[in-house]
Write a protein that holds these residues in place. Structure first.
Motif, PDB file in Angstrom:
ATOM      1  N   GLN A   1       5.704   7.439  16.132  1.00 36.92           N
ATOM      2  CA  GLN A   1       6.011   7.700  14.721  1.00 36.92           C
ATOM      3  C   GLN A   1       4.942   7.103  13.818  1.00 36.92           C
ATOM      4  OE1 GLN A   1       9.981   6.959  13.134  1.00 36.92           O
ATOM      5  NE2 GLN A   1      10.805   7.116  15.208  1.00 36.92           N
ATOM      6  N   GLN A   2       4.508   5.914  14.188  1.00 39.11           N
ATOM      7  CA  GLN A   2       3.484   5.235  13.378  1.00 39.11           C
ATOM      8  C   GLN A   2       2.173   6.026  13.372  1.00 39.11           C
ATOM      9  OE1 GLN A   2       1.986   1.450  14.846  1.00 39.11           O
ATOM     10  NE2 GLN A   2       2.422   0.516  12.849  1.00 39.11           N
ATOM     11  N   ARG A   3       1.826   6.580  14.552  1.00 36.90           N
ATOM     12  CA  ARG A   3       0.583   7.367  14.642  1.00 36.90           C
ATOM     13  C   ARG A   3       0.682   8.625  13.765  1.00 36.90           C
ATOM     14  NH1 ARG A   3       0.669   5.886  20.074  1.00 36.90           N
ATOM     15  NH2 ARG A   3       1.733   7.817  20.677  1.00 36.90           N
ATOM     16  N   THR A   4       1.846   9.256  13.871  1.00 37.72           N
ATOM     17  CA  THR A   4       2.038  10.481  13.080  1.00 37.72           C
ATOM     18  C   THR A   4       1.950  10.190  11.592  1.00 37.72           C
ATOM     19  OG1 THR A   4       3.500  11.296  14.807  1.00 37.72           O
ATOM     20  CG2 THR A   4       3.616  12.420  12.683  1.00 37.72           C
ATOM     21  N   LEU A   5       2.644   9.126  11.177  1.00 37.57           N
ATOM     22  CA  LEU A   5       2.615   8.772   9.759  1.00 37.57           C
ATOM     23  C   LEU A   5       1.203   8.412   9.314  1.00 37.57           C
ATOM     24  CD1 LEU A   5       5.917   6.700   9.501  1.00 37.57           C
ATOM     25  CD2 LEU A   5       5.389   8.788   8.246  1.00 37.57           C
TER      26      LEU A   5
ATOM     27  N   VAL B 144       6.021   8.160   1.753  1.00 40.18           N
ATOM     28  CA  VAL B 144       6.594   7.695   3.025  1.00 40.18           C
ATOM     29  C   VAL B 144       6.369   6.190   3.208  1.00 40.18           C
ATOM     30  CG1 VAL B 144       6.467   9.920   4.188  1.00 40.18           C
ATOM     31  CG2 VAL B 144       4.488   8.412   4.223  1.00 40.18           C
ATOM     32  N   SER B 145       6.098   5.481   2.112  1.00 44.26           N
ATOM     33  CA  SER B 145       5.831   4.039   2.176  1.00 44.26           C
ATOM     34  C   SER B 145       6.964   3.299   2.871  1.00 44.26           C
ATOM     35  CB  SER B 145       5.651   3.483   0.762  1.00 44.26           C
ATOM     36  OG  SER B 145       4.703   4.237   0.077  1.00 44.26           O
ATOM     37  N   THR B 146       8.172   3.632   2.525  1.00 37.62           N
ATOM     38  CA  THR B 146       9.337   2.950   3.104  1.00 37.62           C
ATOM     39  C   THR B 146       9.409   3.190   4.605  1.00 37.62           C
ATOM     40  OG1 THR B 146      10.428   3.486   1.041  1.00 37.62           O
ATOM     41  CG2 THR B 146      11.804   2.604   2.778  1.00 37.62           C
ATOM     42  N   GLU B 147       9.177   4.438   4.984  1.00 33.01           N
ATOM     43  CA  GLU B 147       9.223   4.757   6.420  1.00 33.01           C
ATOM     44  C   GLU B 147       8.146   3.991   7.176  1.00 33.01           C
ATOM     45  OE1 GLU B 147       9.310   8.973   7.301  1.00 33.01           O
ATOM     46  OE2 GLU B 147      10.302   9.312   5.385  1.00 33.01           O
ATOM     47  N   VAL B 148       6.952   3.932   6.572  1.00 31.60           N
ATOM     48  CA  VAL B 148       5.839   3.217   7.226  1.00 31.60           C
ATOM     49  C   VAL B 148       6.194   1.738   7.382  1.00 31.60           C
ATOM     50  CG1 VAL B 148       3.443   2.452   6.936  1.00 31.60           C
ATOM     51  CG2 VAL B 148       4.073   4.834   6.470  1.00 31.60           C
TER      52      VAL B 148
ATOM     53  N   ALA C 291       0.864  -1.189   0.000  1.00 30.12           N
ATOM     54  CA  ALA C 291       0.000   0.000   0.000  1.00 30.12           C
ATOM     55  C   ALA C 291       0.898   1.235   0.000  1.00 30.12           C
ATOM     56  CB  ALA C 291      -0.892  -0.005   1.219  1.00 30.12           C
ATOM     57  N   LEU C 292       0.689   2.043  -1.004  1.00 33.86           N
ATOM     58  CA  LEU C 292       1.521   3.252  -1.108  1.00 33.86           C
ATOM     59  C   LEU C 292       1.076   4.267  -0.073  1.00 33.86           C
ATOM     60  CD1 LEU C 292       3.793   4.002  -3.051  1.00 33.86           C
ATOM     61  CD2 LEU C 292       2.109   5.213  -4.417  1.00 33.86           C
ATOM     62  N   SER C 293       1.990   4.741   0.738  1.00 37.29           N
ATOM     63  CA  SER C 293       1.662   5.743   1.760  1.00 37.29           C
ATOM     64  C   SER C 293       2.194   7.098   1.311  1.00 37.29           C
ATOM     65  CB  SER C 293       2.303   5.358   3.095  1.00 37.29           C
ATOM     66  OG  SER C 293       1.793   4.139   3.516  1.00 37.29           O
TER      67      SER C 293
ATOM     68  N   GLN D 187      -0.681  11.544   8.951  1.00 36.13           N
ATOM     69  CA  GLN D 187      -0.265  12.307   7.760  1.00 36.13           C
ATOM     70  C   GLN D 187      -0.720  11.646   6.468  1.00 36.13           C
ATOM     71  OE1 GLN D 187       3.956  12.634   8.292  1.00 36.13           O
ATOM     72  NE2 GLN D 187       3.801  14.617   9.315  1.00 36.13           N
ATOM     73  N   THR D 188      -0.745  10.333   6.477  1.00 34.66           N
ATOM     74  CA  THR D 188      -1.130   9.649   5.238  1.00 34.66           C
ATOM     75  C   THR D 188      -2.640   9.513   5.088  1.00 34.66           C
ATOM     76  OG1 THR D 188      -0.793   7.571   6.405  1.00 34.66           O
ATOM     77  CG2 THR D 188       0.989   8.328   4.976  1.00 34.66           C
ATOM     78  N   SER D 189      -3.344   9.627   6.183  1.00 39.96           N
ATOM     79  CA  SER D 189      -4.797   9.539   6.064  1.00 39.96           C
ATOM     80  C   SER D 189      -5.435  10.918   5.860  1.00 39.96           C
ATOM     81  CB  SER D 189      -5.397   8.851   7.293  1.00 39.96           C
ATOM     82  OG  SER D 189      -4.967   9.516   8.452  1.00 39.96           O
TER      83      SER D 189
END
Lengths: 371, 173
Positions: A291-295, A237-241, A154-156, A298-300
């Protein structure tokens, strides 16, 4: 009057007839005076001889005649006045973009933003204004980037935009942005309004909308007025996620293993060491979860920073049903605007004096020299 | 001359050329007597250029020559100030022609006369030069110097009385 005072004038023939007669009588009666007159005549003659014997230049005036014959540039007063008006006009034209808004029909939007930043004033070609198109193309590329199959990733994407819009009515525009947020299931995360009705009122709002509605929300915000500045950014940010998810999985597994070791430990030293290790693992887990919550946030939800500026309305008269009052207000406003424009122009003429004044002086000097 | 001045005032360059040709020798001598022959050419040129610029303002209240010499006088004064030249009028008699005839019949010693002239005041020398050397009338001198005719008369009379006294002293030596 003393006859002696008139003696020289008598000899030069510069006396009135009656005075000349008086001196003549005195000369016949007074030999000493006659001798004085004779001496004056001799001195006069000697002076004239002296003058004639003096080497004085008698040069040829050809150069001077050539200068006189040469056609000269001699502008009349009206030409000077026209020159001044032209210089004034050129300065005014140079400054025009600062004074007023360019017509939107002129092929672009050139607007002075009220006190946001120096870079706010810029020209935006019409074809680059459509961020909606750009956003949609990103949507398409996103679909293409998704790899179908079992290992589908899934592309973020973190999507942000910044847009500056000049509007006719700031209050209505702010309501419009709020409406956009509500319609697309988003919200206004920050809002700030400043300035009065006549002093370039502005508002800054941060609009958060679901990523899927980003393009549409952006388009609606842009439709609120005239876009002065627009910028959009999409960050993958897919890689970071994936990295955060993976590290979390590993750390959670390690946490479970450590708990098992802790339960099996019997010695105090071992227990202390394992607990310390467990504490470190949990701190790392908490950090990664943040970090996961922030990402995820940001992605949603995409972020659109909106700057709204109301067009300047100089001394707009209060609403009136009387045409006379309106005409009066319009005239006063017009006069104020002309006065301000003249003042600004005068200042510019003064400031640009180092450029035009030497030219005028050179022209004046050259004209004078040619004559 | 007035008709020529009128034509020049209407922008007729030929008329102005004729004015220059006619008056140039006189004007350059007038200037040379004030500020020396080295600078006289510049002064004469400037005089005619000023006249060409302002000839429309010539109101015929004086003769054209007087008006022109009035300009020349002011130009010389300004040039003397600019170039730090003292307007002593001594150039009028110090720059002697090498082949100038020496009149035999004059009873005045020319060396003594030159010496005596230096003893006059600047105002007295000014009117002496204008009247005796340049042949200007009292009225013309007064117009050019912008002083009353009576002042010209009294200055000239005083200058001659003084010269006579000085020459008597020189003769007694």
């Amino acid at each position: 009057m003393n006859v002696r005072d008139d003696l020289k004038a008598y000899l030069d023939g510069e006396l009135a007839p009656e005075d000349a007669l008086r001196v003549e009588r005195a000369l016949t009666e007074n030999p000493e005076l006659a001798e004085e007159a004779q001496a004056m005549k001799q001195i006069s003659q000697a002076l004239q001889d002296l003058g004639e014997a003096t080497a004085l230049p008698s040069r040829n005036p050809d150069a001077l005649i050539q200068r006189i014959r040469r056609p000269r540039f001699a502008p009349a007063r009206w030409q000077w006045a026209a020159g001044v008006v032209i210089v004034f006009g050129m300065v005014a034209l140079l400054q025009l973009p600062r004074w007023s808004l360019r017509s939107p029909a002129s092929g672009g939007a050139s607007v002075e933003m009220p006190a946001t930043s120096e870079s706010a004033r810029m020209e935006v070609p019409e074809d680059s204004l459509s961020l909606t198109d750009a956003a949609e193309s990103v949507d398409k590329s996103r679909n293409l980037a998704i790899v179908p199959g079992e290992n589908r990733l899934a592309l973020s994407l973190v999507r942000t935009a910044e847009v500056q819009v000049q509007v006719a009515n700031l209050g209505l525009a702010v309501q419009g942005v709020e409406l956009v947020a509500t319609r697309f299931g988003g919200f206004i995360s920050a809002s700030q309004t400043q300035g009065s009705r006549t002093e370039n009122p502005t508002a800054q709002l941060t609009l958060r909308v679901p990523v899927r509605s980003f393009a549409k929300a952006l388009a609606e915000v842009q439709a609120l007025g005239e876009v002065v500045y627009a910028n959009s950014n999409t960050q993958d940010v897919s890689t970071e996620v994936a990295d955060v998810d993976a590290r979390l999985r590993v750390l959670r597994a390690e946490e479970q293993a450590t708990i098992s070791i802790l339960q099996a430990a019997t010695k105090v030293g071992e227990i202390m060491a394992v607990r310390e290790r467990l504490s470190i693992i949990r701190q790392q887990i908490e950090s990664l979860e943040a970090q996961q919550r922030t990402l995820r946030d940001q992605t949603s939800f995409s972020t659109i920073r909106v700057s709204l500026a109301q067009r300047v309305q100089v001394g707009e008269p209060p609403a009136s049903n009387h045409w006379g009052g309106e005409a009066w207000s319009n005239a006063v406003n017009g006069l104020a605007a002309v006065g301000r424009a003249l003042g600004v122009a005068a200042i510019n003429v003064f400031v640009y004096a180092p450029i035009w004044l030497p030219l005028v002086l050179i022209a004046w000097w050259w004209n004078r020299r040619r004559r | 001359m007035n008709e020529l001045a009128n034509q020049a005032a209407r922008g007729d360059r030929d008329a102005m050329t004729r004015i220059v040709t006619e008056h140039y020798p006189f004007v350059i001598r007038f200037c040379a007597r004030r500020i020396g022959s080295q600078v006289a050419e510049d002064a004469a040129q400037e005089t005619f250029l000023v006249a060409w610029r302002t000839i429309r303002k010539f109101d015929h209240r004086s003769s054209f020559r007087t008006w022109l010499l009035g300009i020349a006088h002011n130009v010389c004064r300004n040039l003397a100030r600019k170039r730090k030249i003292e307007m002593t009028y001594e150039h009028a008699w110090t720059e002697r022609l090498p082949d100038a005839p020496t009149p035999e019949n004059t009873s005045v010693d020319r060396i003594a006369l030159r010496h005596s002239l230096t003893k006059l005041t600047a105002e007295q020398r000014e009117v002496v030069v204008m009247h005796e050397l340049e042949g200007l009338s009292y009225e013309e001198t007064a117009t050019i110097l912008e002083i009353p005719v009576g002042t010209v008369k009294s200055r000239l009379n005083a200058a001659f009385q003084r010269l006579r006294q000085l020459l008597c002293v020189e003769a007694g030596r």
